[in-house]
Design a protein around this motif. Structure first.
Motif, mmCIF file in Angstrom:
data_model
loop_
_atom_site.group_PDB
_atom_site.id
_atom_site.type_symbol
_atom_site.label_atom_id
_atom_site.label_comp_id
_atom_site.label_asym_id
_atom_site.label_seq_id
_atom_site.Cartn_x
_atom_site.Cartn_y
_atom_site.Cartn_z
ATOM 1 N N ALA A 182 -8.997 -12.811 0.327
ATOM 2 C CA ALA A 182 -9.942 -12.836 1.446
ATOM 3 C C ALA A 182 -9.703 -14.124 2.211
ATOM 4 C CB ALA A 182 -11.363 -12.791 0.936
ATOM 5 N N SER A 183 -9.766 -14.041 3.520
ATOM 6 C CA SER A 183 -9.483 -15.213 4.334
ATOM 7 C C SER A 183 -10.447 -15.236 5.510
ATOM 8 C CB SER A 183 -8.028 -15.119 4.810
ATOM 9 O OG SER A 183 -7.687 -16.245 5.536
ATOM 10 N N ASP A 184 -11.021 -16.409 5.798
ATOM 11 C CA ASP A 184 -11.944 -16.510 6.928
ATOM 12 C C ASP A 184 -11.171 -16.515 8.236
ATOM 13 O OD1 ASP A 184 -14.119 -16.642 5.232
ATOM 14 O OD2 ASP A 184 -14.036 -18.828 5.094
ATOM 15 N N ARG B 106 -18.425 -13.915 -2.346
ATOM 16 C CA ARG B 106 -18.352 -14.963 -1.348
ATOM 17 C C ARG B 106 -19.750 -15.426 -0.918
ATOM 18 N NH1 ARG B 106 -13.698 -15.261 1.512
ATOM 19 N NH2 ARG B 106 -14.632 -15.102 3.557
ATOM 20 N N PHE C 55 -8.489 -4.061 -4.051
ATOM 21 C CA PHE C 55 -8.770 -2.883 -3.245
ATOM 22 C C PHE C 55 -7.963 -1.749 -3.857
ATOM 23 C CE2 PHE C 55 -7.387 -0.077 0.245
ATOM 24 C CZ PHE C 55 -8.621 0.300 0.764
ATOM 25 N N LEU D 58 0.834 -1.216 0.000
ATOM 26 C CA LEU D 58 0.000 0.000 0.000
ATOM 27 C C LEU D 58 0.865 1.261 0.000
ATOM 28 C CD1 LEU D 58 -2.852 -0.905 2.513
ATOM 29 C CD2 LEU D 58 -3.009 -0.735 0.025
ATOM 30 N N GLU E 212 -11.794 -2.183 12.823
ATOM 31 C CA GLU E 212 -12.651 -2.011 11.636
ATOM 32 C C GLU E 212 -12.314 -0.711 10.916
ATOM 33 O OE1 GLU E 212 -16.467 -2.709 13.713
ATOM 34 O OE2 GLU E 212 -16.728 -4.365 12.290
ATOM 35 N N VAL F 137 -14.052 -12.229 8.661
ATOM 36 C CA VAL F 137 -13.290 -12.290 7.412
ATOM 37 C C VAL F 137 -12.193 -11.236 7.506
ATOM 38 C CG1 VAL F 137 -13.373 -11.999 4.906
ATOM 39 C CG2 VAL F 137 -15.349 -12.950 6.113
ATOM 40 N N ARG G 148 -12.778 -9.723 -6.614
ATOM 41 C CA ARG G 148 -11.606 -10.547 -6.953
ATOM 42 C C ARG G 148 -11.787 -11.188 -8.321
ATOM 43 N NH1 ARG G 148 -7.980 -9.460 -2.694
ATOM 44 N NH2 ARG G 148 -9.118 -9.533 -0.736
ATOM 45 N N VAL H 56 -6.936 -4.719 4.349
ATOM 46 C CA VAL H 56 -7.729 -3.536 3.976
ATOM 47 C C VAL H 56 -9.156 -3.529 4.538
ATOM 48 C CG1 VAL H 56 -6.358 -2.989 1.940
ATOM 49 C CG2 VAL H 56 -8.259 -4.572 1.721
ATOM 50 N N PHE H 57 -9.677 -4.700 4.881
ATOM 51 C CA PHE H 57 -10.988 -4.761 5.549
ATOM 52 C C PHE H 57 -10.974 -5.898 6.559
ATOM 53 C CE2 PHE H 57 -12.526 -3.147 1.335
ATOM 54 C CZ PHE H 57 -13.109 -1.979 1.788
ATOM 55 N N VAL H 58 -11.681 -5.719 7.669
ATOM 56 C CA VAL H 58 -11.976 -6.867 8.525
ATOM 57 C C VAL H 58 -13.483 -6.880 8.799
ATOM 58 C CG1 VAL H 58 -9.734 -6.970 9.678
ATOM 59 C CG2 VAL H 58 -11.542 -5.559 10.643
ATOM 60 N N GLU H 59 -14.011 -8.074 8.873
ATOM 61 C CA GLU H 59 -15.405 -8.265 9.289
ATOM 62 C C GLU H 59 -15.350 -9.045 10.583
ATOM 63 O OE1 GLU H 59 -17.396 -9.074 5.132
ATOM 64 O OE2 GLU H 59 -18.440 -10.147 6.750
ATOM 65 N N GLU I 173 -9.704 -9.287 4.819
ATOM 66 C CA GLU I 173 -9.395 -9.107 3.398
ATOM 67 C C GLU I 173 -8.134 -8.267 3.278
ATOM 68 O OE1 GLU I 173 -11.681 -9.219 0.227
ATOM 69 O OE2 GLU I 173 -13.659 -9.347 1.162
ATOM 70 N N ARG J 21 -18.106 -2.275 1.809
ATOM 71 C CA ARG J 21 -17.003 -3.116 2.265
ATOM 72 C C ARG J 21 -16.833 -4.311 1.351
ATOM 73 N NH1 ARG J 21 -15.796 -1.898 7.383
ATOM 74 N NH2 ARG J 21 -15.031 -3.968 7.873
ATOM 75 N N GLY J 22 -15.678 -4.924 1.423
ATOM 76 C CA GLY J 22 -15.419 -6.118 0.631
ATOM 77 C C GLY J 22 -14.507 -5.812 -0.538
ATOM 78 N N VAL J 23 -13.948 -6.862 -1.113
ATOM 79 C CA VAL J 23 -13.011 -6.698 -2.214
ATOM 80 C C VAL J 23 -13.423 -7.593 -3.382
ATOM 81 C CG1 VAL J 23 -10.598 -6.817 -2.941
ATOM 82 C CG2 VAL J 23 -11.144 -6.182 -0.582
#
Lengths: 361, 128
Positions: free
Chosen positions: B67-69, A339, A313, A36, B86, B60, A293, B41-44, B62, A289-291
């Motif tokens: 993306a990874s659980d 997903r 992202f 980044l 967050e 999650v 892919r 870049v993101f967390v859930e 990301e 939110r989310g990416v």
């Protein structure tokens, strides 16, 4: 499995703290700490990418022009002076993309730059199409290549090469100039101003260190991908390949079809145009939110499905963006299977970012 | 070489667990995990109050790459999540064992922790 190849800058990457990965059979830097931060440096200042894994091919011989005019889909007749560059696809008979490349007009022929992962295939394809032409191909393994990109890139290169500064500053976009065995072109793959510089391999490491001292940060392949994606530029093997028509991959502008020049793939493209092109390339924007892919399914209500060919992202925009191939009549919105959850995204015209700024509506 | 604090417990999906003085358990991802992911870049995160089974998906993460659980390594009720994470997901990279924690859980059975990996076992697992 053969050992990964190393560029002349391999040790310089290690010295700069690179994390190395295998990329198309080459040991390349993925980042030097933070992808980044490297992205941000290129958008705001200056960074450099080792692109020595890509292949420079010099093309000479009495028939070089005529040969290229049937080999690639854009027309080298557009190259009006030495150093001028042209982006093109090299297509197969079905109109699929064998590779995308840049070709420069040289003093004694042409100079082409092709992708690393496709080099062997490209050279075999070119060899197979040499019959009946007086053309000699010379892959230049003796050259390294460094892309220096960002708003301050040209200033910093000029600080390192003061004798060349005046000539470099006079370069227009998509134009290059030889300096002895070196070649400096105002091209790039980031959406920023900058240069791509071909360097005799033995001089590359010293130039890299001089640029570091001038404040040019080394940038890995990770940021190279997010930068080119923000710039809306295709990546071979992802956004297009031999199964994808350039008409469905945002490459229509590279197809020189106004005159009757017969290039490989032309008949197939003509037939596709007459039948109607089913898909088109668009940009997707996910502001939540989310990416997004690569490989995720795009659903367009009432029209069918498409696919994300590159997604990430966006470090500049702080949300996700993607390049996708979707049904041609897709409107302003689509849904992506994120997903397991269908999520609404905006459909936009690319690029996403140019010269550090958001450009899509 | 990844930092692997000796006082924590670990699971092979690269979460760490810390037993707190009040009997709750804090969960995050390891330094090795954040190295594999690259810039986050993101967390859930799960919802406070959620009751999770062992190895149930809890969130999650990301990164620029993937993306990874994130799983809850033990059964229990989520007491609190790291709201700061967050807004500043890069904490998972810069301070994975401190400000980059993910959530805190009240374990259904605190003895479940005993079955998890020690720092040495986790180091062997990741070849560190």
């Amino acid at each position: 499995m053969t050992a990964a190849q190393r560029t002349p800058l391999y040790q310089a990457h290690l010295d700069a703290g690179a994390k190395m990965v295998d990329f198309a059979g080459w040991d390349m830097p993925i980042h030097y700490g933070s992808q980044l931060k490297e992205h941000e440096v290129v958008r705001s200042d200056a960074g450099m990418f080792d692109v020595s894994h890509m292949t420079v091919i010099d093309i000479s011989g009495a028939d070089a022009k005529r040969w290229l005019q049937q080999l690639i889909a854009n027309d080298v007749a557009k190259l009006g002076f030495v150093g001028k560059a042209l982006y093109s696809g090299m297509l197969n008979e079905q109109g699929g993309v064998v590779d995308d490349l840049i070709v420069y007009l040289a003093e004694d022929g042409y100079r082409m730059v092709v992708n690393a992962g496709t080099t062997a295939k490209d050279l075999a394809w070119m060899d197979a199409h040499l019959d009946g032409f007086d053309v000699t191909l010379r892959p230049r393994r003796d050259l390294a290549m460094l892309a220096v990109q960002g708003p301050n890139a040209i200033d910093k290169v000029c600080a390192v090469k003061p004798d060349w500064a005046e000539s470099i500053r006079a370069l227009q976009v998509f134009q290059g100039l030889p300096f002895g065995e070196w070649f400096v072109a105002r091209t790039g793959y980031t959406g920023e101003d900058g240069l791509e510089i071909m360097i005799p391999a033995g001089e590359a490491a010293e130039f890299f260190r001089e640029l570091q001292q001038a404040g040019v940060a080394p940038i890995g392949l990770g940021a190279r991908d997010t930068l080119r994606l923000e710039a809306g530029m295709n990546l071979y093997g992802h956004d297009m390949d031999e199964q994808v028509s350039p008409l469905e991959a945002g490459m229509g502008w590279t197809l020189a079809m106004k005159d009757s020049r017969d290039f490989i793939g032309r008949a197939a493209l003509q037939a596709q145009k007459e039948a109607g092109v089913a898909m088109r390339q668009v940009g997707l924007v996910l502001e939540g939110r989310g990416v997004l892919r690569e490989g995720q399914k795009v659903v367009v209500e009432g029209m069918g499905e498409g696919i994300i060919t590159s997604g990430t992202f966006s470090p500049t925009l702080k949300h996700s963006i993607a390049i996708a191939r979707v049904p041609a009549a897709t409107g302003e919105h689509a849904q992506v299977d994120l997903r397991g959850t269908l999520t609404t995204v905006r459909v936009v015209k690319m690029p996403f970012v140019r010269n550090g700024k958001k450009v899509f509506e | 070489m990844s930092h692997i604090p000796t006082e924590l417990k670990y699971v092979s999906s690269h979460e760490w667990l810390r037993l707190e003085a009040d009997g709750s358990v804090t969960v995050g991802i390891t330094e090795h995990a954040q190295e594999l992911l690259g810039d986050v870049v993101f967390v859930e995160l799960p919802k406070a109050g959620a009751v999770l089974a062992a190895d149930e998906q809890a969130g999650v993460v990301e990164s620029v790459k993937a993306a990874s659980d994130v799983y809850s390594p033990i059964a229990g009720e989520v007491l609190e999540v790291n709201a700061e994470l967050e807004g500043a997901p890069e904490l998972a990279n810069s301070a994975p064992y401190a400000e980059g924690w993910f959530f805190r859980i009240r374990p259904a059975n605190v003895a479940d922790l005993d079955a998890l990996m020690s720092a040495d076992a986790y180091a062997a697992e990741i070849g560190a």
